[in-house]
Design a protein around this motif. Sequence first.
Motif, short mmCIF file in Angstrom:
data_model
loop_
_atom_site.label_atom_id
_atom_site.label_comp_id
_atom_site.label_asym_id
_atom_site.label_seq_id
_atom_site.Cartn_x
_atom_site.Cartn_y
_atom_site.Cartn_z
N ASN A 1 0.84 -1.19 0.00
CA ASN A 1 0.00 0.00 0.00
C ASN A 1 0.88 1.25 0.00
N VAL B 1 -5.88 3.09 3.71
CA VAL B 1 -6.10 1.79 3.10
C VAL B 1 -7.56 1.70 2.67
N CYS C 1 -10.30 -3.62 1.29
CA CYS C 1 -9.12 -4.48 1.34
C CYS C 1 -8.88 -5.03 2.74
N LYS D 1 -5.79 -5.78 5.27
CA LYS D 1 -4.41 -5.27 5.31
C LYS D 1 -3.64 -5.88 6.47
N ASP E 1 2.30 -1.41 4.79
CA ASP E 1 1.10 -2.25 4.79
C ASP E 1 1.03 -3.05 3.50
N VAL F 1 -1.85 -5.15 1.23
CA VAL F 1 -3.30 -5.19 1.11
C VAL F 1 -3.73 -6.22 0.06
N ILE G 1 -3.45 -11.99 6.70
CA ILE G 1 -4.54 -11.62 5.78
C ILE G 1 -5.44 -12.83 5.48
#
Lengths: 190, 190
Positions: B82, B87, B91, B93, B106, B108, B139
């Motif tokens: 990112n 953000v 998404c 993240k 980050d 994403v 994630i």
Amino acid sequence: MKTLQRRIVEEGKVLSGSFVKLDSFLDQHPDSDLMSDIGIEFYSRFKDRKINKILTLEDSGIAVAMVTGVSFGAPVVFAKRNKTMNVDPRCFKSRIFSYVKKIEYDVVVQRDSLRPGDHVLVVGDFISSGNAIKGLLDIIEQSGASLAGVGIVVEKTFQNGGNELREMGLKFESLTRIKSITDLGITFED
Amino acid sequence: MKTLQRRIVEEGKVLSGSFVKLDSFLDQHPDSDLMSDIGIEFYSRFKDRKINKILTLEDSGIAVAMVTGVSFGAPVVFAKRNKTMNVDPRCFKSRIFSYVKKIEYDVVVQRDSLRPGDHVLVVGDFISSGNAIKGLLDIIEQSGASLAGVGIVVEKTFQNGGNELREMGLKFESLTRIKSITDLGITFED
């Protein structure tokens, strides 16, 4: 490629300014079977050209170049966007104006990646103004390698990049040709 | 993979700080035959895991993920770095500390790319501290998908990422394991 056209119609997200996002099967989330078919299709269109290298611009071109490289059994070369003011003298470079981002930037390729005697196929996901592709052609010329052709997954014919390349007399192939992108939808050339 | 080990010894460029660049066949200039073999090798090691998606971190992971996706006939998902402060709420993240660059960033992934019921194989070119991979696992967990395993082309065993993942009890496979990188050369685990 009819499958490609169908996926663009069904899954493409039209954005303002004649852009279409194809994240769900091409750019962010590539469908491996479709990508594999794309590599095979480029092979069938360029197989008589003695291609020994595939060149693309990272990062959007990497997936397309990789499947094309596998089809040809040929190594892939990634041109990079140069992120610093200085360009490494071990690189070829070319300055590109990005039609999408409205900025200029340099693309670079390591000098030992392209050599006289190489027959290079340039591939990419999209062509609109064609500036990025022309930057890659410039780099091939600097290297003394030969350009074998250019293969693009999606050509926007309402911008002029594809036609300009055709008029230069080089072998240019696009797998699908978008004639217009509006809020009402996407139309294709016959 | 013996071929991979041989290419690392012959073509790897050792840099200070225990880094080795594998540009000439893996990162900048991938050898399609070797990459194809890497995809097939991951398939053979994970084929019993009902994998339906391949996840990687762009851009260094794209080529490896693409050939692995083709081997499995499974779509590929690219996690992106990112680049803005905000953000996109569409998404997932995760925050990563880059051991190489000494910065936090980050990563994403679009929410509609990973779903409960997915069996996800995470792949990448290198593992050292493992922070990037752990971000991807985070994630996957957020998404409700299942982690099927992690496949890495080059593991640096003198850093701890690979072992930490093994200790978490997940299926972790690396195709070659580097024990040390010094000015005198590269040594491998047996």
